[in-house]
Design a protein around this motif. Structure first.
Motif, short mmCIF file in Angstrom:
data_model
loop_
_atom_site.label_atom_id
_atom_site.label_comp_id
_atom_site.label_asym_id
_atom_site.label_seq_id
_atom_site.Cartn_x
_atom_site.Cartn_y
_atom_site.Cartn_z
N HIS A 195 140.72 98.83 41.37
CA HIS A 195 140.93 97.70 40.48
C HIS A 195 140.31 97.84 39.09
O HIS A 195 140.68 97.10 38.18
CB HIS A 195 140.39 96.42 41.14
CG HIS A 195 140.92 96.20 42.51
ND1 HIS A 195 142.26 96.04 42.77
CD2 HIS A 195 140.28 96.11 43.71
CE1 HIS A 195 142.45 95.85 44.07
NE2 HIS A 195 141.26 95.90 44.67
N GLU A 196 139.36 98.76 38.91
CA GLU A 196 138.69 98.89 37.62
C GLU A 196 139.07 100.16 36.87
O GLU A 196 138.85 100.25 35.66
CB GLU A 196 137.16 98.87 37.81
CG GLU A 196 136.62 97.65 38.51
CD GLU A 196 136.69 96.40 37.66
OE1 GLU A 196 136.76 96.52 36.42
OE2 GLU A 196 136.69 95.29 38.24
N ARG B 161 144.57 98.00 34.96
CA ARG B 161 143.46 97.42 35.72
C ARG B 161 143.88 96.08 36.29
O ARG B 161 144.67 95.34 35.70
CB ARG B 161 142.23 97.28 34.84
CG ARG B 161 141.72 98.60 34.32
CD ARG B 161 140.63 98.44 33.30
NE ARG B 161 139.44 97.80 33.85
CZ ARG B 161 138.31 97.62 33.17
NH1 ARG B 161 138.22 98.02 31.92
NH2 ARG B 161 137.28 97.03 33.73
N ASN C 170 142.60 92.34 38.07
CA ASN C 170 141.51 91.39 38.26
C ASN C 170 141.64 90.78 39.65
O ASN C 170 142.47 89.90 39.88
CB ASN C 170 141.56 90.31 37.18
CG ASN C 170 140.34 89.39 37.24
OD1 ASN C 170 139.36 89.72 37.90
ND2 ASN C 170 140.42 88.26 36.57
N HIS D 93 131.93 90.34 38.13
CA HIS D 93 131.98 89.93 39.53
C HIS D 93 130.60 89.78 40.16
O HIS D 93 130.37 88.85 40.94
CB HIS D 93 132.80 90.95 40.34
CG HIS D 93 134.22 91.04 39.94
ND1 HIS D 93 135.14 90.04 40.19
CD2 HIS D 93 134.91 92.03 39.30
CE1 HIS D 93 136.33 90.40 39.71
NE2 HIS D 93 136.20 91.60 39.18
#
Length: 527
Positions: free
Chosen positions: A210-211, A229, A231, A252
């Motif tokens: 995800h990053e 990416r 979120n 996060h």
């Protein structure tokens, strides 16, 4: 004194603001205790590792090689730089043995330069070594790709860790480089705790999925392309008694900051700390908590950082932290190569992590990872390592030294001796108190885009050129630009005798390297 209408001044006797590191013998404080020789120590299923810069024994690298060579199903490895061939070779062999299953987070994108601040390079060789490191890094990425390693990159990722089969992990301050494994003081923990390994693997997977903003899939050649990416929700890392993982994960999770504040806030007697840098803390919660611990509760602090006299941010941060405290309450030491990171409270609780005491990055943003323990035996071994590092760190934090004392510490980049300073009349009128500033303020220098800049005090920047053979400095003009204040110095003036020669208005400064004919032609054009 005045001579032939000119001025002669001494640069070096002025006292400077802030804290600087000086080479000077100073006894170790009694409250720290006697520094002992340390070795990797195992406590139950955890081993404290470090790079021994004295014997150059690569304890951290050897532990990582054991993890890589023992992988049976999968391996996660995160390092900003790959410039250590044994680690790369082991990863390639693991990918071929496992038919894939090796995943690496590293620097892929072209705009991402290897973090040279981690490597202790001399300023004069920064560009050359940066390019060599980048070339070596890219070559190794090609080897990894051809061996079947899947590569991804996240710009914000500064973490360094490895997870094997969700069973064992290493968290370390060291990048995968020869300098980190054999030269820099670095440290970390080897964790034979499956639940901790699973949590660190979950962190790696989240960044991977995800990053990450770029990737190179396994193939015949390195082929980097961008990714989108995502979120997505994140469940905070699990915490148990004894030992547990912490992290900074963008927006996060900020458990590194939270646990750092808890360690500082509950310290009763002492805080023993190591960090590459101490910057940006005055307006940050971590710095304020540290200052309160010393001022309000009398907590003693031992801090070991990288020797960085040329960093104004670190100088001012240290000055603010220790200003007005009794000398026996704090001990500030600097090592020229250290990159270790640790905080130990009262010898009983400790945090080892990949970030720094940095109010700008690593607590609220970015991707960092760490391990906290509340077990005194393990915390005590970490304390022993930091105190041993402090004991062999030759530079001592000193408030308000003279400019000559500071320049003597930065021998390779200082300007000393007798010089002639040529000052155009227009510049003399623009800065009429320049002689007074030179004799009373910090005087340093740096290069920017091939232009030599002299900084006088905190806010005066002068374009200049110099002829080292003739020992002549020609001042050219004032340069006002906001970004200049953020540029670190390359060196200092100190122990100088400067004769200021006032030049007539029609004079146009030329670079001293240019021939006399060029200067004569320029003067003729202005007649």
């Amino acid at each position: 004194m005045r001579r032939r209408g000119n001025e002669q001044i001494e640069i070096g006797s002025q006292r400077l603001e802030d804290f600087y590191f000086l080479e000077k013998p100073e006894p170790f404080p009694d409250w720290v205790g006697k520094a002992t020789t340390v070795a990797p120590v195992e406590w139950r299923s955890t081993t404290h590792l470090f790079t021994d810069d004295l014997t150059r024994t690569p304890h951290v690298r050897d532990a990582l090689l054991e993890l890589i060579r023992g992988a049976r199903e999968k391996l996660f490895f995160c390092s900003f730089i790959f410039a250590e061939d044994e680690i790369v070779k082991a990863l390639c062999e693991a990918a071929e043995r496992l038919h894939g299953g090796v995943y690496v987070l590293t620097a892929l994108e072209k705009e991402m330069q290897p973090d040279m601040s981690d490597l202790g390079e001399e300023i004069s060789e920064y560009i050359r070594k940066r390019e060599e490191r980048r070339k070596h890094h890219d070559e190794n990425l090609g080897l990894l790709a051809r061996a079947g390693v899947w590569l991804r990159s996240s710009k914000e990722c500064h973490a360094k860790f490895c997870v094997r089969d969700d069973e064992e992990a290493v968290v370390t301050s060291a990048n995968a480089t020869q300098q980190a494994y054999f030269g820099n003081p670095e440290n970390g923990l080897r964790l034979r705790e499956p639940w901790v390994a699973r949590e660190l693997g979950r962190l790696f997977a989240h960044v991977w999925l995800h990053e990450a903003s770029a990737e190179s899939q396994p193939g015949a050649e390195l082929h980097v392309h961008s990714r989108t990416r995502e979120n997505t929700p994140w469940r905070p890392l699990r915490r148990e008694t004894g030992l547990w993982p912490v992290c900074t994960l963008g927006q996060h999770e900020h458990s590194i900051r939270e646990r750092t504040l808890a360690l500082i806030g509950t310290a009763r007697r002492e805080l023993v700390m190591a960090s590459y840098s101490a910057v940006g803390l005055k307006g940050h919660a971590v710095g304020q908590a540290l200052r309160r611990a010393m001022v309000e509760r009398g907590v003693r602090v031992l801090l070991v950082v990288r020797s960085r006299n040329l960093s104004e941010d670190q100088r001012k941060t240290c000055a603010w932290l220790f200003e007005g405290l009794h000398p026996n309450q704090w001990c500030l030491r600097a090592h020229p190569l250290t990159h270790a990171k640790a905080i130990v409270a009262d010898g009983e609780r400790a945090l080892v992590w990949t970030g720094n005491l940095d109010g700008h990055h690593g607590y609220e943003a970015g991707i960092e990872v760490g391990i906290e323990t509340d077990q005194p035996p393990l915390a005590g071994t970490i304390r022993e390592y930091v105190t041993a590092l402090a004991a062999r760190s030759s530079q001592v934090g000193e408030p308000y030294p003279t400019l000559t004392e500071v320049a003597a510490t930065e021998v390779k980049s200082r300007v000393t001796g007798e010089w002639v300073l040529r000052l155009p009349e227009a510049l003399a009128q623009q800065v009429p108190d320049l002689p007074q500033r030179l004799s009373r303020r910090l005087v340093g220098h740096f290069r920017l885009n091939k232009q030599w800049i002299i900084r006088v005090g905190p806010d005066l920047h002068l374009r200049a050129s110099r002829d080292d053979k003739a020992r002549v400095i020609i001042l050219e003009s004032v340069w006002n630009a906001p970004f200049l204040h953020e540029r670190s110095l390359d060196g200092f003036f100190g122990g100088c005798t400067v004769e200021i020669v006032h030049l007539p208005p029609e004079f146009r400064a030329a670079h001293p390297q240019e021939g006399q004919g060029r200067r004569r032609k320029r003067r003729q054009r202005h007649r």
